[in-house]
Design an enzyme around this catalytic site. Structure first.
Site, PDB file in Angstrom:
ATOM      1  N   PRO A 150       0.775  -1.288  -0.178  1.00  0.00           N
ATOM      2  CA  PRO A 150      -0.311  -0.104  -0.070  1.00  0.00           C
ATOM      3  C   PRO A 150       0.876   1.244  -0.006  1.00  0.00           C
ATOM      4  CG  PRO A 150      -1.110  -1.589   1.388  1.00  0.00           C
ATOM      5  CD  PRO A 150       0.326  -1.995   1.146  1.00  0.00           C
ATOM      6  N   CYS A 151       0.372   2.239  -1.065  1.00  0.00           N
ATOM      7  CA  CYS A 151       1.508   3.264  -1.083  1.00  0.00           C
ATOM      8  C   CYS A 151       0.895   4.750  -0.187  1.00  0.00           C
ATOM      9  CB  CYS A 151       1.496   3.428  -2.689  1.00  0.00           C
ATOM     10  SG  CYS A 151      -0.233   4.098  -3.223  1.00  0.00           S
ATOM     11  N   GLN A 152      -0.106   4.676   0.274  1.00  0.00           N
ATOM     12  CA  GLN A 152      -0.507   5.667   1.005  1.00  0.00           C
ATOM     13  C   GLN A 152       0.537   6.330   1.929  1.00  0.00           C
ATOM     14  OE1 GLN A 152      -2.313   3.099   0.686  1.00  0.00           O
ATOM     15  NE2 GLN A 152      -4.572   3.556   0.417  1.00  0.00           N
ATOM     16  N   PHE A 154       3.482   6.410   1.598  1.00  0.00           N
ATOM     17  CA  PHE A 154       4.681   7.229   0.989  1.00  0.00           C
ATOM     18  C   PHE A 154       4.265   8.131  -0.021  1.00  0.00           C
ATOM     19  CE2 PHE A 154       6.026   2.831   1.679  1.00  0.00           C
ATOM     20  CZ  PHE A 154       7.049   3.094   2.591  1.00  0.00           C
TER      21      PHE A 154
END
Length: 461
Positions: A150-152, A154
């Protein structure tokens, strides 16, 4: 016994808020009626709704695929709607396992790849659990692991908590599993924000004169530096870059960090582009959306509010709010007119003759509108699938917003295929063409060589 229940009773029965129950009533998911200012819910309808929820739950299951001779084995994590996986499949891999916690994505995976092993929250499984589910013996080599944690944590749009965020912790769990399973190659896919996110965030008011120098973990890029240190100590070599999917044939300008990790200690080459913006390196130019959106017979889409449609009716393909008459620009933009930045996502019609901008998870949000080039509506889910290169017959589970979200979060198929093609060549020990000086993205210092040089300068002060 009464045939109706109160909102409060239903909220207790379903373990959801009363506000959510009212929404279900308004949407017709629960058969109900209004008495005065209060809703009452039909008991039979509640029972049917609960059965429907139970049926929608997809249970973990083992792989039921037959072993394909001479096909390299791949395992997928944070699989989402399987965009990266479909690209890997096209390159020739046998994907034996998907790991995904989101219930709608799990349903999508089960609908389209029912025989692939399916697991849930990555934190709940050991390496042995994964091998067992994929039906891989301990003495069988895993050729490839792929995953986009999950990229949230970063994202430049979020609070950028790095590994202090629970979603950052699953990032570390993925690396731990990869090192234990010891595949020949593994892939880490993420957003551009990973290149600049600190590992330990220091508030801006505590920087500068009168405060100690920034520690390595507090520097821009500290999170990625930590990941790379883990890889170096493990013996895996790596390369990474920020790749624009348009350079690989996707009709969309979408940039993602791809880290390619190799067990053999040899630094992997960069991905091989198949297209370039203006034909550089004698490659075909970027793909426009025009031909990709032809022949769609049915569209499921959100709608713009009427106050925005007033302005869209004045805009031509490729225009945004700046294409409005000057006297209407302030009216259309409101307070946003006076804010900084280019604001190119406001009242934005796509151009027929260019790739789409990055598809977001909601195409009708005011600052990131994705309107059809000519029709007065957002892009449809079917158009989202075409632009992200999913097959037309790829089934998406869940409500409309969840379908947009699944496709909007996916890796474009062509970018996934480029990853798979590179690894196939490396497995076969074939030569990989070099594209020295190729502009993989619009940003500077995004290749591993340039990024590490830049980070060293930041450490030196």
């Amino acid at each position: 016994m009464s045939t109706f229940l109160s909102i409060k009773d239903v909220s207790i029965e379903l373990s959801i808020s009363e506000q959510r129950v009212r929404t279900l009533c308004r949407e017709g998911a629960l058969v109900s009626e209004k008495v005065g200012k209060s809703w009452i819910v039909n008991v039979s309808s509640l029972k049917f709704y609960k059965e429907k929820i139970e049926l929608s739950k997809v249970k973990d299951h083992e792989c039921n695929l037959k072993v394909t001779a001479n096909k390299p084995i791949a395992l997928s994590f944070f699989s989402g709607a399987m965009g990266l996986d479909l690209g890997i499949e096209k390159a020739g891999f046998d994907i034996r396992l998907a790991c995904e916690a989101d219930k709608y994505c799990r349903q999508t995976i089960a609908l389209n790849r029912p025989d692939v092993a399916l697991l849930g929250d990555i934190n709940q499984y050991t390496a042995d659990d994964i091998l067992s589910a994929a039906k891989i013996s301990k003495d069988t080599e895993i050729d490839l692991m792929v995953g986009g944690p999950p990229c949230q944590a970063f994202s430049t749009a979020g609070k950028r908590k790095a590994f202090q965020d629970d979603r950052g912790n699953v990032f570390l769990k993925y690396i731990d599993l990869a090192l234990e399973l010891n595949p020949k190659y593994f892939i880490i896919e993420n957003v551009r924000g990973l290149l600049s996110c600190p590992l330990d965030h220091r508030p801006h008011i505590e920087r500068g004169e009168g405060y100690p120098d920034m520690k390595e973990d507090e520097l821009k890029g500290g999170a990625l530096n930590y990941i790379l240190s883990r890889l170096k100590h493990s013996g895996y070599s790596y390369s990474f870059n920020l790749y624009n999917s348009a350079n690989f044939g996707t009709p969309q300008s979408r940039e993602r960090v791809i880290i390619i990790c190799s067990r053999d200690g040899q630094k992997p080459p960069y991905l091989s582009p198949t297209h370039s913006e203006t034909g550089e390196f004698d490659l075909p130019v970027w793909q426009p959306i025009k031909d990709k959106l032809k022949g769609i017979e049915h569209h499921d889409h959100l709608n713009f509010p009427e106050k925005r449609l007033k302005y869209y009716r004045m805009l031509k393909p490729g225009q945004n709010w700046r294409g409005l008459p000057e006297e209407l620009q302030k009216e259309a933009m409101g307070k946003a007119f006076y804010s900084g930045g280019g604001k190119t996502g406001f009242l934005r019609r796509l151009s027929w003759d260019k790739p789409a901008p990055t598809l977001v998870t909601h195409p009708a949000m005011p600052a990131t509108d994705l309107a059809h080039p000519e029709e007065d509506r957002p892009l449809s889910v079917q158009e989202y699938k075409r632009i992200q290169e999913f097959p037309d017959d790829w089934e998406l589970a869940g409500p409309l917003l969840q379908q947009y979200k699944q496709i909007g979060n996916a890796v474009p198929i062509s970018l996934g295929e480029a990853v798979g093609n590179l690894v196939i060549k490396l497995l076969k020990k074939e030569d990989v063409p070099e594209f020295n000086g190729f502009k993989y993205s619009r940003y500077k210092n995004t290749s591993c060589t340039d990024w590490e040089s830049d980070f060293s300068k930041r450490k030196a002060g």
